[in-house]
Design an enzyme around this catalytic site. Structure first.
Site, PDB file in Angstrom:
ATOM      1  N   HIS A  46     -18.959  24.916   7.047  1.00  0.00           N
ATOM      2  CA  HIS A  46     -19.159  25.638   8.303  1.00  0.00           C
ATOM      3  C   HIS A  46     -20.546  25.377   8.889  1.00  0.00           C
ATOM      4  CE1 HIS A  46     -15.371  27.720   8.024  1.00  0.00           C
ATOM      5  NE2 HIS A  46     -15.661  28.164   6.815  1.00  0.00           N
ATOM      6  N   ARG A  73     -21.081  22.751  -1.151  1.00  0.00           N
ATOM      7  CA  ARG A  73     -19.718  23.138  -0.779  1.00  0.00           C
ATOM      8  C   ARG A  73     -19.206  22.085   0.207  1.00  0.00           C
ATOM      9  NH1 ARG A  73     -16.990  27.787   1.776  1.00  0.00           N
ATOM     10  NH2 ARG A  73     -18.520  27.777   3.454  1.00  0.00           N
ATOM     11  N   ASP A  87     -22.238  11.290  -4.931  1.00  0.00           N
ATOM     12  CA  ASP A  87     -23.205  10.195  -4.982  1.00  0.00           C
ATOM     13  C   ASP A  87     -24.632  10.670  -4.700  1.00  0.00           C
ATOM     14  OD1 ASP A  87     -21.379   8.255  -5.671  1.00  0.00           O
ATOM     15  OD2 ASP A  87     -21.072   7.535  -3.618  1.00  0.00           O
ATOM     16  N   GLU A 151      -9.233  31.912  -1.920  1.00  0.00           N
ATOM     17  CA  GLU A 151      -9.413  32.685  -0.689  1.00  0.00           C
ATOM     18  C   GLU A 151      -8.142  32.733   0.150  1.00  0.00           C
ATOM     19  OE1 GLU A 151     -12.764  30.831   1.193  1.00  0.00           O
ATOM     20  OE2 GLU A 151     -12.057  28.817   0.744  1.00  0.00           O
ATOM     21  N   ASP A 177     -12.678  35.060   3.947  1.00  0.00           N
ATOM     22  CA  ASP A 177     -11.377  34.408   4.117  1.00  0.00           C
ATOM     23  C   ASP A 177     -10.284  35.134   3.354  1.00  0.00           C
ATOM     24  OD1 ASP A 177     -11.634  32.060   5.859  1.00  0.00           O
ATOM     25  OD2 ASP A 177     -13.078  31.369   4.383  1.00  0.00           O
TER      26      ASP A 177
END
Length: 256
Positions: A46, A73, A87, A151, A177
């Site tokens: 987000h 995340r 990576d 969620e 959520d």
């Protein structure tokens, strides 16, 4: 092979604290890491952050004088997105909206090198930019924390099977959520509490730590009392908003 301190502490059931960052300036995760949290989340679901932003945030966390580590995340449970983040050498990776054991299995596979998984081998930061490719492949399965977000209603219904997926290190309840999925956004009443209890029970049964996000100090106390194994104790933007609002209110009061 060695484990990260974060993975060891989660595995051993020690209390663990985190903090959530969304702002692109690497000074934000840096100053949070210096505060003394065990880990700092760099969010890409987000936020407008790109891979360069994430890389600089992880460098800032690693450069802090504390033992804080970085967890990213990812925006979705996608093999390519996960590979590119790994990576950059985070201590952990978190995938949103895991609703079935099959999705959890795919998530774990995306974090593992063949033959156990499907992660591609590269020469990025995690491999010392090519100086330690073999060492990274050997360590890859031992030093990464894999967190699945629960969620959705199917996620709660399937949480026992999800928690049992080999290679999954922790579960995370997204309170916003999950409450929205239950039809009551922001309501932490009986239905939400029942869903949380189900997730906590599954985590306990399968020795899989369960955490969540607190957006206020009251939330921190609530989640600890509810029995979460780890708590992410705040969000940068929310704390900045509260601080700014409080400063303006104080100024207006002083002028009255």
């Amino acid at each position: 092979m060695t484990e990260t301190r974060l993975r060891t502490r989660l595995r051993d059931g020690e209390p663990v604290s985190g903090y959530w960052t969304t702002l692109a300036d690497p000074a934000v995760p840096e100053l949070v890491a210096e505060t003394g949290f065990d880990f700092v989340v760099v969010d890409t679901e987000h936020t407008p952050s790109n891979l360069e932003t994430v890389a600089n945030g992880l460098r800032a966390i690693d450069a802090a004088s504390t033992e804080a580590t970085g967890v990213v995340r990812v925006p979705w449970n996608d093999q390519v997105k996960i590979k590119r983040v790994l990576d950059l050498d985070p201590a952990g990776v978190m995938a949103p909206m895991i609703s079935t054991p099959e999705e959890a299995t795919e998530f774990v596979a995306a974090t593992r090198y063949p033959p156990r998984g499907v992660r591609g081998i590269g020469v990025g930061r995690s491999a010392g930019y090519g100086r330690d490719v073999g060492g990274q492949v050997e360590r890859g399965d031992a030093d990464l924390v894999r967190v699945a977000q629960i969620e959705t209603e199917p996620g709660v219904e399937n949480v026992g099977e999800i928690a049992a997926v080999e290679g999954l290190d922790a579960l995370f309840i997204g309170p916003a959520d999950l409450s929205a999925a239950l039809g009551s956004f922001g309501d932490h009443g009986d239905e939400f509490e029942d869903a949380v209890s189900r997730v906590l029970d599954a985590g306990s049964e399968h020795d899989t730590p369960v955490g969540t996000l607190a957006t206020s100090t009251d939330d921190v106390e609530r989640w600890v009392e509810w029995g979460f194994d780890y708590v992410i104790c705040g969000v940068d933007t929310l704390d900045l908003v509260r601080g700014a609002d409080a400063a303006l209110t104080a100024h207006e009061a002083a002028r009255e």
